[in-house]
Design an enzyme around this catalytic site. Structure first.
Site, short mmCIF file in Angstrom:
data_model
loop_
_atom_site.label_atom_id
_atom_site.label_comp_id
_atom_site.label_asym_id
_atom_site.label_seq_id
_atom_site.Cartn_x
_atom_site.Cartn_y
_atom_site.Cartn_z
N ASN A 6 0.88 -1.16 0.16
CA ASN A 6 0.16 0.06 0.22
C ASN A 6 0.87 1.12 -0.15
O ASN A 6 1.78 1.55 0.78
CB ASN A 6 -0.97 -0.08 1.22
CG ASN A 6 -1.75 1.23 1.37
OD1 ASN A 6 -1.16 2.26 0.97
ND2 ASN A 6 -2.92 0.99 1.72
N HIS A 9 1.12 6.22 1.74
CA HIS A 9 1.65 7.10 2.54
C HIS A 9 3.24 7.95 1.78
O HIS A 9 3.66 8.81 2.15
CB HIS A 9 2.22 6.56 3.79
CG HIS A 9 1.02 6.43 4.83
ND1 HIS A 9 -0.16 7.43 4.84
CD2 HIS A 9 0.53 5.26 5.27
CE1 HIS A 9 -0.75 6.79 5.54
NE2 HIS A 9 -0.87 5.69 5.74
N HIS A 42 -5.78 3.49 -1.55
CA HIS A 42 -6.87 3.91 -0.85
C HIS A 42 -7.58 5.30 -1.46
O HIS A 42 -6.59 6.36 -1.19
CB HIS A 42 -6.88 4.01 0.48
CG HIS A 42 -8.33 4.15 1.22
ND1 HIS A 42 -8.43 4.17 2.45
CD2 HIS A 42 -9.41 4.65 0.70
CE1 HIS A 42 -9.50 4.37 2.90
NE2 HIS A 42 -10.37 4.81 1.77
N ARG A 44 -9.22 8.19 -1.09
CA ARG A 44 -10.31 8.50 -0.17
C ARG A 44 -11.37 9.72 -0.90
O ARG A 44 -10.84 10.49 -1.62
CB ARG A 44 -9.60 9.08 1.11
CG ARG A 44 -8.85 7.97 2.13
CD ARG A 44 -8.38 8.55 3.11
NE ARG A 44 -9.23 9.15 3.92
CZ ARG A 44 -9.67 8.35 5.16
NH1 ARG A 44 -9.13 7.26 5.39
NH2 ARG A 44 -10.80 8.81 5.70
N ARG A 48 -6.94 12.85 0.55
CA ARG A 48 -6.02 13.41 1.46
C ARG A 48 -4.49 13.01 1.16
O ARG A 48 -3.64 13.70 1.33
CB ARG A 48 -6.23 13.17 2.93
CG ARG A 48 -6.04 11.60 3.36
CD ARG A 48 -6.09 11.74 4.99
NE ARG A 48 -7.28 11.82 5.44
CZ ARG A 48 -7.98 11.09 6.39
NH1 ARG A 48 -7.08 10.28 7.24
NH2 ARG A 48 -9.02 11.38 7.03
N GLU A 69 -8.64 0.60 -2.89
CA GLU A 69 -9.86 0.49 -1.82
C GLU A 69 -10.37 1.78 -1.81
O GLU A 69 -10.20 2.92 -2.20
CB GLU A 69 -8.81 0.85 -0.34
CG GLU A 69 -8.08 -0.44 0.01
CD GLU A 69 -6.95 -0.24 1.14
OE1 GLU A 69 -7.14 0.87 1.81
OE2 GLU A 69 -6.31 -1.02 1.60
N THR A 100 -8.18 3.81 8.63
CA THR A 100 -9.18 2.91 8.79
C THR A 100 -9.27 2.26 9.98
O THR A 100 -8.44 1.84 10.52
CB THR A 100 -9.23 2.01 7.64
OG1 THR A 100 -8.93 2.45 6.47
CG2 THR A 100 -10.72 1.45 7.17
N GLU A 152 -11.15 -9.11 3.24
CA GLU A 152 -9.80 -8.74 4.01
C GLU A 152 -10.22 -8.34 5.41
O GLU A 152 -10.81 -7.80 5.95
CB GLU A 152 -9.23 -7.43 3.48
CG GLU A 152 -7.93 -7.10 3.94
CD GLU A 152 -7.34 -5.66 3.47
OE1 GLU A 152 -7.55 -5.33 2.34
OE2 GLU A 152 -6.63 -5.19 4.11
N HIS A 191 -3.64 -4.21 7.88
CA HIS A 191 -3.70 -2.92 8.75
C HIS A 191 -2.93 -3.22 9.90
O HIS A 191 -3.06 -4.10 10.79
CB HIS A 191 -5.27 -2.67 9.32
CG HIS A 191 -5.33 -1.48 9.34
ND1 HIS A 191 -4.89 -0.95 10.49
CD2 HIS A 191 -5.73 -0.50 8.60
CE1 HIS A 191 -5.22 0.71 10.25
NE2 HIS A 191 -5.69 1.01 9.26
N1 PXP Z 1 -6.09 -2.89 4.63
C1 PXP Z 1 -6.89 -1.78 4.62
C2 PXP Z 1 -8.38 -2.29 4.21
C3 PXP Z 1 -6.52 -0.46 4.82
O1 PXP Z 1 -7.34 0.53 4.99
C4 PXP Z 1 -5.17 -0.17 5.13
C5 PXP Z 1 -4.86 1.14 5.44
O2 PXP Z 1 -5.03 2.14 4.24
C6 PXP Z 1 -4.22 -1.24 5.05
C7 PXP Z 1 -4.61 -2.47 4.66
C8 PXP Z 1 -2.68 -1.08 5.28
O3 PXP Z 1 -2.59 -0.85 6.55
P1 PXP Z 1 -1.17 -0.37 6.99
O4 PXP Z 1 -0.98 1.05 6.53
O5 PXP Z 1 -1.31 -0.20 8.57
O6 PXP Z 1 -0.15 -1.39 6.80
#
Ligand code: PXP
Length: 241
Positions: A6, A9, A42, A44, A48, A69, A100, A152, A191
């Site tokens: 992901n 960031h 994601h 959003r 952001r 996402e 999330t 998930e 997550h």
């Molecule tokens: N899965 C989902 C559904 C999420 O919303 C996120 C965060 O955007 C992640 C996984 C990844 O989480 P992390 O950034 O804590 O690894």
């Protein structure tokens, strides 16, 4: 087991200055070279971090699959239907949250109908659809009733606890993964997973995909900072040579 990276960031750092670096599209190339099986973003409602342009370019350039996402209620659903990523993961979204905070609410007929409509639209566009849920039997059964290909499992509570409590959360994830598999759905998880806590989750046999973001981007900043500083220091010193 597939690792989806992901890269939200990377976009967060860019948006801190509203400039054009670091570019998440370039980051995706490096994640793929590093062995990512897919890229997760994601988009959003409040934009952001990831922007529409990022998703469009990722869909054009990624060599792996894109897992988009999105919140069922947002106008992003129409974009997903138009863009047709390989996979969409429906997530809950609140404007005030930092990230999330938990799985989708599936407890009421209204909530299930609402999600069901989003699932239908995604399915109609040929998009593999996953629901981000808490690792609970009721949520798994409701997801199976909606006919999604995958769920998930939210690993946030596992990640945020320690000792006996974490052990309990691991058991909860294991039971949920087994039930999801029995119900005929692919089981993903994510997550809060980090270099320190991922091993026990990655070992759960029914889990076939992990989504990991913050920890990988955080480590990238640290392992890359020494080289980045050295390169800038060389330029600065050479200017007076
Ligand atoms: N899965 C989902 C559904 C999420 O919303 C996120 C965060 O955007 C992640 C996984 C990844 O989480 P992390 O950034 O804590 O690894």
């Amino acid at each position: 087991m597939r690792l989806y990276v992901n890269i939200d960031h990377v976009a967060t750092v860019r948006q801190a200055r509203r400039t054009d670096e670091p570019d998440p599209v370039r980051a995706a190339v490096l994640a793929e070279l590093g062995g990512a099986d897919g890229i997760t973003v994601h988009l959003r409602e409040d934009r952001r971090h990831v922007q529409d342009r990022d998703v469009r370019l990722l869909l054009e350039t990624a060599r792996t699959g894109i897992n988009l996402e999105l919140a069922a209620a947002s106008e992003v659903l129409a974009l997903a239907v138009e863009w047709r990523p390989m996979q969409a993961t429906l997530v809950p979204e609140k404007r005030e949250e930092v990230t999330t905070e938990g799985g989708l609410a599936l407890g009421t007929p209204d909530a299930r109908r609402h999600l069901g409509e989003a699932v239908e639209r995604l399915r109609g566009a040929g998009i593999r659809t996953s629901l981000f849920i808490d690792p609970d039997p009721d949520a798994l059964r409701a997801s199976a009733d909606l006919g999604v290909e995958a769920v998930e499992l939210h690993t946030g509570e596992y990640a945020n606890t320690r000792g006996a409590e974490r052990h309990e959360q691991l058991g909860r994830l294991r039971r949920a993964a087994a039930l999801g598999h029995t119900l005929g759905m692919a089981v993903h998880a994510g997550h809060g997973l980090t270099y320190e806590n991922v091993t026990l989750v990655a070992a759960v046999p029914e889990i076939e995909e992990l989504n990991i973001g913050h920890s990988i981007v955080s480590r990238a900043v640290l392992v890359g900072l020494e080289r980045a500083t050295r390169e800038m220091a060389e330029i600065v010193r050479r200017a007076r040579a």
